[in-house]
Design an enzyme around this catalytic site. Structure first.
Site: not given
Length: 383
Positions: A192, A276, A328, A331, A347, A349, A356
């Site tokens: 990233d 990316e 996430c 999950c 999150c 969860c 990052d």
């Protein structure tokens, strides 16, 4: 694979004058060819063929008193300048017809003698050579001293002599290289790219952004202020321009060296590298433009791509619309919104993510999924 090997040149004063003459002749031939084609288009005439254009702006022009000095340089230099013009027109027509991918290509423009970068190209027809003493022998220029930092892997097919904005001379050899597969590695990595950290890897490692431009920004600002006070056309102004150019080249050289070392390390240690697909052109039009240009993401990704191909590694780009930051990695839930100032988030969860590092893990997972898809693997995830 064809690669370029660049080496520093140290021409003597007479050789610098000969190179300046060659730069000027190549520029004049390019501009004459462009002018001839524009005039033919304005008169409603068909596009001039390459052979007819070469005959008009080189062969016949040498016989006239106005262009007789074109014979003082190697004919290959003039032919290659015209070949660059022909290539520019072919790219333009391919872009207009839709056969060329990517953004649209603009029509070629006239070259100026005030350009910061000047270049000429010699092919094998020019019979350039490397002497027994390690000098570069160029026709009608002489034996130029070269600083060899490494050996050439094969016989070069062409050499481009470049004078950059700081007044330095370089020889850029095009050579054919064989692939050098590396031993297989078990690791794969997702990357990233960012501004706070240049890169965050899926294994949790964070690579600090060097910010080369930021380091010399104060000296660069003072040099530009001093330049603005110099009278145009004076010798002091030329010295001030050269000082600003040297600072910029120092930044670009340091950035390129950093990208080479980091990309080599990542390709050597990982069997697959996933990144990316960033819209760098769009990001360069925001208020973060200076930082984006300083990071040099496009140059870094290009190095990763060609080194992966040469060394038998896998390199792939993940779709830029993939929600790598909001997804996430534990999950699979997607957060509703996440502004740029949110560096950590929790999150539903219960997992707490570094923005990052979480994005890098998701890029790795998405890259692996696309790779299995392309190889015919199962699309449906396991239960």
């Amino acid at each position: 694979m064809q690669l370029r090997y660049n080496f520093r040149l140290y021409p003597a004063p007479p050789q610098r004058a000969a190179l300046a003459r060659a730069f000027g002749c190549a520029r004049v031939v390019f501009n004459d060819g462009l002018r001839a084609r524009r005039e033919a288009r304005a008169a409603g005439l068909p596009h001039l063929p390459d052979g007819e254009l070469s005959k008009r702006v080189i062969t016949e022009a040498k016989k006239t008193p106005e262009r007789a000095w074109l014979g003082e340089v190697s004919a290959v230099v003039l032919q290659q300048a015209l070949a660059d013009l022909n290539t520019a027109y072919r790219n333009l027509f391919a872009s207009l017809s839709g056969t060329r991918k990517g953004p649209g290509i603009a029509p070629p423009r006239f070259r100026s003698r005030k350009d910061n970068r000047q270049a000429i190209r010699f092919t094998r027809n020019a019979r350039f050579s490397i002497t027994a003493g390690g000098k570069l022998r160029l026709p009608k220029i002489g034996d130029v001293r070269v600083r060899w930092s490494r050996g050439l892997p094969s016989e070069p097919s062409s050499v481009t002599v470049i004078k950059d904005s700081a007044g330095r001379y370089f020889a850029s050899f095009v050579v054919e290289t064989a692939d050098e597969p590396l031993p297989e590695a078990a690791a794969e990595v997702g990357i990233d790219l960012g501004l706070t950290h240049f890169a965050v890897l899926s294994d949790g490692r964070k690579i600090t952004s060097p910010k080369f431009l930021h380091r010399v920004e104060r000296r660069l600002r003072k040099a530009q202020q001093a330049l603005s006070r110099k009278q145009k056309g004076s010798a002091n102004r030329r010295k001030a321009v050269a000082r600003v150019a040297r600072l910029h080249t120092r930044v670009s050289d340091a950035r390129r060296d950093y990208h080479h070392k980091l990309s080599t390390e990542l390709i050597r240690d990982n069997q697959a590298v996933y990144v990316e697909d960033l819209a760098v052109n769009g990001l360069a039009r925001t208020r973060l433009a200076k930082s984006v240009h300083d990071a040099g993401w496009s140059q870094f990704l290009a190095m990763l791509e060609y080194k992966a191909e040469r060394h038998g590694r896998t390199f792939a780009k993940v779709d830029r619309w993939f929600p790598s930051s909001k997804l996430c990695s534990e999950c699979g839930a997607v957060a509703e919104s996440m502004p740029l100032n949110t560096r950590e988030w929790a999150c539903v969860c219960g997992a707490v993510h570094d923005r990052d590092a979480n994005a890098a893990k998701n890029i790795l997972a998405a890259g692996r999924a696309e790779r299995l898809n392309a190889c015919g693997g199962t699309v449906r995830p396991a239960a």
